[in-house]
Design a protein around this motif. Structure first.
Motif, PDB file in Angstrom:
ATOM      1  N   THR A 113       0.851  -1.179   0.000  1.00  0.00           N
ATOM      2  CA  THR A 113       0.000   0.000   0.000  1.00  0.00           C
ATOM      3  C   THR A 113       0.888   1.229   0.000  1.00  0.00           C
ATOM      4  O   THR A 113       1.682   1.426   0.906  1.00  0.00           O
ATOM      5  CB  THR A 113      -0.908   0.006   1.241  1.00  0.00           C
ATOM      6  N   SER A 114       0.757   2.046  -1.032  1.00  0.00           N
ATOM      7  CA  SER A 114       1.638   3.208  -1.147  1.00  0.00           C
ATOM      8  C   SER A 114       1.342   4.232  -0.057  1.00  0.00           C
ATOM      9  O   SER A 114       0.267   4.221   0.542  1.00  0.00           O
ATOM     10  CB  SER A 114       1.480   3.851  -2.529  1.00  0.00           C
ATOM     11  N   LYS A 115       2.295   5.109   0.181  1.00  0.00           N
ATOM     12  CA  LYS A 115       2.130   6.143   1.199  1.00  0.00           C
ATOM     13  C   LYS A 115       0.958   7.050   0.837  1.00  0.00           C
ATOM     14  O   LYS A 115       0.865   7.521  -0.301  1.00  0.00           O
ATOM     15  CB  LYS A 115       3.380   7.003   1.280  1.00  0.00           C
ATOM     16  N   GLY A 116       0.092   7.335   1.794  1.00  0.00           N
ATOM     17  CA  GLY A 116      -1.046   8.211   1.545  1.00  0.00           C
ATOM     18  C   GLY A 116      -0.594   9.655   1.540  1.00  0.00           C
ATOM     19  O   GLY A 116       0.121  10.094   2.425  1.00  0.00           O
ATOM     20  N   GLY A 121      -2.582  18.140  -5.038  1.00  0.00           N
ATOM     21  CA  GLY A 121      -2.782  18.917  -6.259  1.00  0.00           C
ATOM     22  C   GLY A 121      -2.205  18.212  -7.471  1.00  0.00           C
ATOM     23  O   GLY A 121      -1.567  17.174  -7.377  1.00  0.00           O
ATOM     24  N   VAL A 122      -2.430  18.804  -8.659  1.00  0.00           N
ATOM     25  CA  VAL A 122      -2.021  18.131  -9.889  1.00  0.00           C
ATOM     26  C   VAL A 122      -0.513  18.067 -10.065  1.00  0.00           C
ATOM     27  O   VAL A 122      -0.013  17.162 -10.722  1.00  0.00           O
ATOM     28  CB  VAL A 122      -2.636  18.799 -11.135  1.00  0.00           C
ATOM     29  N   VAL A 123       0.213  19.000  -9.465  1.00  0.00           N
ATOM     30  CA  VAL A 123       1.664  18.983  -9.625  1.00  0.00           C
ATOM     31  C   VAL A 123       2.248  17.747  -8.943  1.00  0.00           C
ATOM     32  O   VAL A 123       3.049  17.010  -9.507  1.00  0.00           O
ATOM     33  CB  VAL A 123       2.297  20.280  -9.073  1.00  0.00           C
ATOM     34  N   LYS A 124       1.784  17.483  -7.727  1.00  0.00           N
ATOM     35  CA  LYS A 124       2.281  16.309  -7.008  1.00  0.00           C
ATOM     36  C   LYS A 124       1.658  15.021  -7.567  1.00  0.00           C
ATOM     37  O   LYS A 124       2.339  14.036  -7.796  1.00  0.00           O
ATOM     38  CB  LYS A 124       1.957  16.434  -5.514  1.00  0.00           C
ATOM     39  N   ARG A 125       0.347  15.066  -7.831  1.00  0.00           N
ATOM     40  CA  ARG A 125      -0.363  13.840  -8.173  1.00  0.00           C
ATOM     41  C   ARG A 125      -0.084  13.361  -9.600  1.00  0.00           C
ATOM     42  O   ARG A 125      -0.002  12.183  -9.868  1.00  0.00           O
ATOM     43  CB  ARG A 125      -1.865  14.059  -7.998  1.00  0.00           C
ATOM     44  N   TRP A 126       0.025  14.300 -10.509  1.00  0.00           N
ATOM     45  CA  TRP A 126       0.182  13.913 -11.923  1.00  0.00           C
ATOM     46  C   TRP A 126       1.436  14.479 -12.562  1.00  0.00           C
ATOM     47  O   TRP A 126       1.584  14.440 -13.771  1.00  0.00           O
ATOM     48  CB  TRP A 126      -1.047  14.361 -12.725  1.00  0.00           C
ATOM     49  N   LYS A 127       2.306  15.073 -11.776  1.00  0.00           N
ATOM     50  CA  LYS A 127       3.564  15.627 -12.278  1.00  0.00           C
ATOM     51  C   LYS A 127       3.331  16.726 -13.308  1.00  0.00           C
ATOM     52  O   LYS A 127       4.088  16.869 -14.264  1.00  0.00           O
ATOM     53  CB  LYS A 127       4.469  14.528 -12.897  1.00  0.00           C
ATOM     54  N   PHE A 128       2.255  17.511 -13.153  1.00  0.00           N
ATOM     55  CA  PHE A 128       2.056  18.663 -14.018  1.00  0.00           C
ATOM     56  C   PHE A 128       3.190  19.651 -13.769  1.00  0.00           C
ATOM     57  O   PHE A 128       3.768  19.681 -12.685  1.00  0.00           O
ATOM     58  CB  PHE A 128       0.720  19.349 -13.701  1.00  0.00           C
ATOM     59  N   ALA A 129       3.448  20.470 -14.766  1.00  0.00           N
ATOM     60  CA  ALA A 129       4.570  21.394 -14.635  1.00  0.00           C
ATOM     61  C   ALA A 129       4.224  22.614 -13.793  1.00  0.00           C
ATOM     62  O   ALA A 129       5.110  23.298 -13.295  1.00  0.00           O
ATOM     63  CB  ALA A 129       5.047  21.823 -16.010  1.00  0.00           C
ATOM     64  N   GLY A 130       2.944  22.917 -13.648  1.00  0.00           N
ATOM     65  CA  GLY A 130       2.574  24.136 -12.930  1.00  0.00           C
ATOM     66  C   GLY A 130       2.838  25.351 -13.784  1.00  0.00           C
ATOM     67  O   GLY A 130       3.181  25.243 -14.971  1.00  0.00           O
ATOM     68  N   GLY A 131       2.691  26.508 -13.188  1.00  0.00           N
ATOM     69  CA  GLY A 131       2.872  27.735 -13.957  1.00  0.00           C
ATOM     70  C   GLY A 131       4.240  28.339 -13.781  1.00  0.00           C
ATOM     71  O   GLY A 131       5.130  27.753 -13.178  1.00  0.00           O
ATOM     72  N   LYS A 132       4.399  29.518 -14.332  1.00  0.00           N
ATOM     73  CA  LYS A 132       5.673  30.228 -14.217  1.00  0.00           C
ATOM     74  C   LYS A 132       5.806  30.865 -12.844  1.00  0.00           C
ATOM     75  O   LYS A 132       4.818  31.296 -12.260  1.00  0.00           O
ATOM     76  CB  LYS A 132       5.737  31.355 -15.246  1.00  0.00           C
ATOM     77  N   LYS A 133       7.027  30.933 -12.377  1.00  0.00           N
ATOM     78  CA  LYS A 133       7.259  31.584 -11.094  1.00  0.00           C
ATOM     79  C   LYS A 133       7.443  33.076 -11.280  1.00  0.00           C
ATOM     80  O   LYS A 133       7.344  33.847 -10.339  1.00  0.00           O
ATOM     81  CB  LYS A 133       8.533  31.023 -10.451  1.00  0.00           C
ATOM     82  N   SER A 134       7.768  33.477 -12.507  1.00  0.00           N
ATOM     83  CA  SER A 134       7.995  34.895 -12.773  1.00  0.00           C
ATOM     84  C   SER A 134       7.383  35.245 -14.122  1.00  0.00           C
ATOM     85  O   SER A 134       6.602  34.461 -14.662  1.00  0.00           O
ATOM     86  CB  SER A 134       9.492  35.190 -12.769  1.00  0.00           C
ATOM     87  N   HIS A 135       7.735  36.374 -14.659  1.00  0.00           N
ATOM     88  CA  HIS A 135       7.165  36.866 -15.918  1.00  0.00           C
ATOM     89  C   HIS A 135       5.650  36.966 -15.837  1.00  0.00           C
ATOM     90  O   HIS A 135       4.928  36.624 -16.770  1.00  0.00           O
ATOM     91  CB  HIS A 135       7.566  35.964 -17.093  1.00  0.00           C
ATOM     92  N   ASP A 140      -0.334  31.464 -10.980  1.00  0.00           N
ATOM     93  CA  ASP A 140      -0.669  30.128 -11.481  1.00  0.00           C
ATOM     94  C   ASP A 140       0.390  29.091 -11.151  1.00  0.00           C
ATOM     95  O   ASP A 140       0.567  28.119 -11.876  1.00  0.00           O
ATOM     96  CB  ASP A 140      -0.845  30.192 -13.011  1.00  0.00           C
ATOM     97  N   LEU A 141       1.068  29.292 -10.024  1.00  0.00           N
ATOM     98  CA  LEU A 141       2.228  28.469  -9.698  1.00  0.00           C
ATOM     99  C   LEU A 141       1.970  26.965  -9.754  1.00  0.00           C
ATOM    100  O   LEU A 141       2.726  26.226 -10.358  1.00  0.00           O
ATOM    101  CB  LEU A 141       2.733  28.857  -8.310  1.00  0.00           C
ATOM    102  N   ARG A 142       0.917  26.488  -9.126  1.00  0.00           N
ATOM    103  CA  ARG A 142       0.647  25.039  -9.077  1.00  0.00           C
ATOM    104  C   ARG A 142      -0.726  24.698  -9.633  1.00  0.00           C
ATOM    105  O   ARG A 142      -1.330  23.692  -9.266  1.00  0.00           O
ATOM    106  CB  ARG A 142       0.780  24.539  -7.639  1.00  0.00           C
ATOM    107  N   GLY A 164      -6.879  15.463  -6.213  1.00  0.00           N
ATOM    108  CA  GLY A 164      -7.702  14.519  -5.479  1.00  0.00           C
ATOM    109  C   GLY A 164      -6.863  13.657  -4.568  1.00  0.00           C
ATOM    110  O   GLY A 164      -5.672  13.897  -4.385  1.00  0.00           O
ATOM    111  N   ARG A 165      -7.510  12.640  -4.015  1.00  0.00           N
ATOM    112  CA  ARG A 165      -6.812  11.735  -3.113  1.00  0.00           C
ATOM    113  C   ARG A 165      -5.690  11.018  -3.855  1.00  0.00           C
ATOM    114  O   ARG A 165      -5.903  10.473  -4.927  1.00  0.00           O
ATOM    115  CB  ARG A 165      -7.789  10.688  -2.568  1.00  0.00           C
ATOM    116  N   TYR A 166      -4.526  10.998  -3.245  1.00  0.00           N
ATOM    117  CA  TYR A 166      -3.360  10.403  -3.884  1.00  0.00           C
ATOM    118  C   TYR A 166      -2.664   9.468  -2.908  1.00  0.00           C
ATOM    119  O   TYR A 166      -2.469   9.817  -1.749  1.00  0.00           O
ATOM    120  CB  TYR A 166      -2.423  11.526  -4.348  1.00  0.00           C
TER     121      TYR A 166
END
Lengths: 214, 114
Positions: A113-116, A121-135, A140-142, A164-166
């Motif tokens: 059973t993987s760690k709960g 969010g999508v960045v952690k759960r699906w490895k989305f890139a998120g937004g820009k930190k600047s410019h 829209d960071l995450r 969602g739940r990950y």
């Protein structure tokens, strides 16, 4: 023959190959497991072996369980899991299965059973890139960004990856090479990571994709 | 000894000399070039020892031809053939990162008399 057993993750470290290459390994307490029950074709419609693992205090075993263990004449265990088998020959209730089942160089599948991670969010759960930190993208960071087109199709497609739940789910890592199998202490050292936290329960089976008829 | 340590202990070296940050060491590493294997020596000041058990590493800093260079070695790696202590240094901290900012005479470490 039983093709797997129950174990507990001890933790990770690394070992050196002869060439000097460091390889990441997971140490697993693999067994000993007691054979608590046999599931037969005639009675249950399938063939399997029920294994028990881990010491359980006598006071924590309820009456139905106590009867179950007493029938098999084995010590009460923490967990019970079934392993499908091709044939029940040479397997008897009350016997044990230990790490001698595996040998060095063999491939195994490890389930746990993987760690709960809770609501992620999508960045952690699906490895989305998120937004820009600047410019100008600071707000829209995450964030996930667009989740689809407009009037066509006027809906969000099923299976769209969102927050969602990950974690906390059963996962299997296939074909991990066994680096070391210590039957005496029931220790198994496999290459790579396995699901779950240290002390988490694991099911270790012979690799299904390379072991025929297992 | 816990189970992880017992697994690690099978791979650990027992012939490592006592050395720590500030000491000048000569590290002999095995280098494989195609079929041939040779020994390369890297000498410099130990600026840190990190991690522990089988995963322990140490970093050696040297200034060669005016350019500073650092190499981190896994202490128990089979590729680290041997370690010689050339000189013991007297230092007051565990990580000598301050040496990076210094050059020349200021970057010296006092010798420890023992």
């Amino acid at each position: 023959m039983v093709n797997g057993l129950i174990g507990r993750k001890v933790g990770m470290t690394q070992v050196f190959e002869e060439s000097g290459k460091a390889i990441p390994v997971t140490v697993i307490q693999a067994g000993p497991c007691s054979i608590v029950q046999l599931k037969t074709q005639e009675k249950d419609g399938y063939q399997a072996v029920q294994l028990g693992f881990g010491q359980q205090k006598e006071s924590r075993v309820n009456h139905p369980k106590r009867g179950h263990f007493e029938k098999a004449q084995v010590e009460p265990t923490l967990v019970l899991r079934e392993f499908r088998v091709k044939s029940l020959d040479e397997i008897s209730v009350g016997g044990t299965v230990d790490a001698s089942l595996f040998s060095e160089g063999e491939l195994v599948d490890v389930t746990g059973t993987s760690k709960g991670r809770g609501f992620a969010g999508v960045v952690k759960r699906w490895k989305f890139a998120g937004g820009k930190k600047s410019h100008g993208g600071e707000q829209d960071l995450r964030r996930p960004g667009s989740i689809g087109a407009s009037a066509t199709p006027s809906r969000v497609f099923k299976g769209k990856r969102m927050a969602g739940r990950y974690g906390a789910k059963l996962h299997t890592i296939q074909n991990l090479p066994v680096i070391q199998a210590d039957a005496e202490r029931n220790l198994l050292v496999v290459k790579g990571a396995v699901p779950g936290p240290p002390n988490g329960f694991l099911l270790i089976k012979k690799a299904s994709k390379v072991t025929p008829n297992a | 000894m816990n189970l992880i340590e017992s697994v690690e202990s099978q791979y650990m070296k027992s012939d490592i000399p006592e050395f720590g940050p500030g000491d000048i060491v000569r590290v002999h590493t095995r280098i494989r070039e195609g079929e041939k294997e040779r020994i390369q020596v890297y000498e410099g000041t130990v600026i840190r020892r990190a991690h522990g058990g089988l995963r322990e590493t140490f970093t050696v800093r040297r200034v060669a031809f005016g350019a500073g260079s650092e190499r981190t070695f896994p202490l128990h790696s089979p590729n680290v053939d041997s370690i010689q202590v050339v000189r013991y240094g007297a230092v007051r901290r565990a990580k000598l990162y301050y040496l990076r900012k210094r050059t020349g005479r200021a970057a010296r470490v006092k010798e420890r008399r023992r």
